[in-house]
Design an enzyme around this catalytic site. Structure first.
Site, short mmCIF file in Angstrom:
data_model
loop_
_atom_site.label_atom_id
_atom_site.label_comp_id
_atom_site.label_asym_id
_atom_site.label_seq_id
_atom_site.Cartn_x
_atom_site.Cartn_y
_atom_site.Cartn_z
N HIS A 64 5.28 6.11 11.50
CA HIS A 64 4.71 5.98 10.16
C HIS A 64 3.76 7.16 9.99
O HIS A 64 2.54 7.00 10.01
CB HIS A 64 3.98 4.64 10.06
CG HIS A 64 3.67 4.19 8.67
ND1 HIS A 64 3.76 5.03 7.57
CD2 HIS A 64 3.22 3.00 8.20
CE1 HIS A 64 3.40 4.35 6.49
NE2 HIS A 64 3.08 3.12 6.84
N ARG A 91 0.80 -1.22 0.00
CA ARG A 91 0.00 0.00 0.00
C ARG A 91 0.83 1.27 0.00
O ARG A 91 0.61 2.18 -0.79
CB ARG A 91 -0.90 0.09 1.25
CG ARG A 91 -2.21 -0.58 1.12
CD ARG A 91 -2.58 -1.18 2.45
NE ARG A 91 -1.64 -2.26 2.70
CZ ARG A 91 -1.85 -3.51 2.31
NH1 ARG A 91 -2.96 -3.83 1.74
NH2 ARG A 91 -0.95 -4.46 2.51
N THR A 92 1.77 1.35 0.94
CA THR A 92 2.48 2.61 1.12
C THR A 92 3.29 2.93 -0.13
O THR A 92 3.24 4.04 -0.66
CB THR A 92 3.38 2.54 2.38
OG1 THR A 92 2.56 2.12 3.47
CG2 THR A 92 3.99 3.89 2.70
N ARG A 99 11.36 4.02 3.22
CA ARG A 99 11.00 3.08 4.30
C ARG A 99 12.23 2.25 4.61
O ARG A 99 12.92 1.79 3.68
CB ARG A 99 9.85 2.17 3.87
CG ARG A 99 9.66 1.00 4.83
CD ARG A 99 8.42 0.19 4.52
NE ARG A 99 7.21 0.93 4.89
CZ ARG A 99 5.99 0.38 4.91
NH1 ARG A 99 5.83 -0.88 4.57
NH2 ARG A 99 4.95 1.09 5.26
N LYS A 149 26.47 -3.18 -0.56
CA LYS A 149 27.92 -3.09 -0.80
C LYS A 149 28.60 -2.27 0.30
O LYS A 149 29.75 -1.88 0.18
CB LYS A 149 28.19 -2.45 -2.16
CG LYS A 149 27.63 -3.25 -3.32
CD LYS A 149 27.95 -2.56 -4.63
CE LYS A 149 27.35 -3.28 -5.82
NZ LYS A 149 27.47 -2.48 -7.04
#
Ligand code: NCD
Length: 337
Positions: free
Chosen positions: A135, A57-58, A107, A86
């Site tokens: 959030h 969703r986000t 995120r 890396k």
């Protein structure tokens, strides 16, 4: 707050007038999110959509929101496909991405990582969820949903009675939501969780300090009695040191038609940030509630697009230019609410 060019890292940045501003821009953008009109106001702009943790969703709604404003989206969906594997630091990644994008959504699985990234970024950064911390955009879309759903019954967020249910320890969505609710008056929050998954003390004290009435319980039936909103959440198994520990909490707090009918008011709204865990052992919201008109979970998810559009428009300073490139849509679209 001055939205223009700002990073959006925590819900603490918002006061009530910022939220009113955001919601009024969201109202203005509804014809565009509902595919009645098209705008190209962000034509030429690029969103760097950096998701280093699972998301449906986000990630998609941020991307769709940017596209609906006419902008383009470049994204990384896995830490394994970025240079972080890396050994690159988040700050170097931020320096580089700022050269490629006009705004970044990120995120990441570590608390505080998005803020760290933003310190080296030359473009605005929006927190799409950092570990179990915050959030903020989920809280904004939740609040928008709460306001809309309550309005149907002529109620307001002032005076709200809400039950937050499930994993309140690790759930970043409830962390940000609880904070933003403390901006409103006469709010009662029933916190319902297993003892080990209670809301952390820092959030609890912020609530109490701002005058929110808080009741804590492990009992679902008791906690959902008399509330306007039941906000269910998932056990955040990915945050447990030992995943098998999460299993014992699954299914302890699950809502079904019988429990709802016996304990809730006829218009109590059911929300969930999603994804809900529909596996038999968890089943947070039973499928026998699917036909219930008060089940707002998909309306809630839909609201993510318009709220994120509004945030982009404010942070990139184009609110007054949306209409300049506006036209009716020319393709077939399904009817949206
Ligand atoms: C939430 C999250 O990622 O914190 N999901 C979402 O963004 N809608 C809730 C969850 O994963 O349980």
């Amino acid at each position: 707050m001055d939205f223009n060019g700002s990073h959006i890292l925590s819900i603490d940045q918002f006061d009530r007038s910022d939220i009113e501003t955001l919601f009024s821009v969201a109202e203005k953008l509804e014809p565009y999110s509902l595919r009645k009109k098209v705008t190209r106001v962000l034509e030429g702009a690029i969103l760097g959509n950096m998701f280093f943790e699972p998301s449906t969703r986000t990630r998609i709604s941020f991307g769709a929101a940017f596209n609906l404003l006419g902008g383009a989206v470049r994204e990384t969906t896995e830490i394994g496909s970025s240079s972080l594997v890396k050994g690159e630091s988040l700050r170097d990644t931020a320096q580089v991405l700022s050269g490629y994008s006009d705004i970044v959504v990120m995120r990441h699985f570590e608390d505080g990582s998005v803020e760290d990234f933003s310190k080296a970024s030359r473009v605005p950064v929006i927190n799409g969820g950092d570990g179990s911390n915050e959030h903020p955009t989920q809280a904004l879309l939740d609040l928008y949903t709460i306001e809309k759903e309550l309005k149907i019954n002529k109620k307001t967020i002032d005076g709200l009675r809400i039950a937050l249910v499930g994993d309140l320890k690790f759930g970043r969505a409830v962390h940000s939501l609880s904070k933003v609710l403390s901006l409103y008056s006469n709010v009662t929050i029933n916190l319902i969780s297993p003892e080990e998954l209670k809301l952390p003390p820092s959030y609890l004290s912020q609530l109490k300090k701002s005058g929110v009435v808080v009741n804590e319980s492990e009992n679902l039936e008791e906690g959902i009695t008399g509330v306007d909103i039941v906000y269910m959440t998932r056990i955040q198994e990915e945050r447990f040191k030992n995943k098998s520990d999460a299993i014992k909490y699954k299914g302890l707090l699950s809502l079904n038609k019988e429990i709802y009918t016996e304990n809730c008011e006829p218009n109590t709204v059911i929300m969930h940030p999603l994804p809900r865990d529909s596996r038999q052992e968890a089943n947070e919201i039973d499928s026998d509630l699917m036909e219930n008109p008060n089940l707002a979970i998909f309306r809630q998810a839909d609201n993510g697009v318009v709220i994120r559009m509004a945030l982009f428009a404010l942070v990139l300073g184009v609110v007054d230019k949306i209409e300049d490139t506006s036209r009716d849509i020319s393709w077939h679209t399904s009817k949206r609410h």
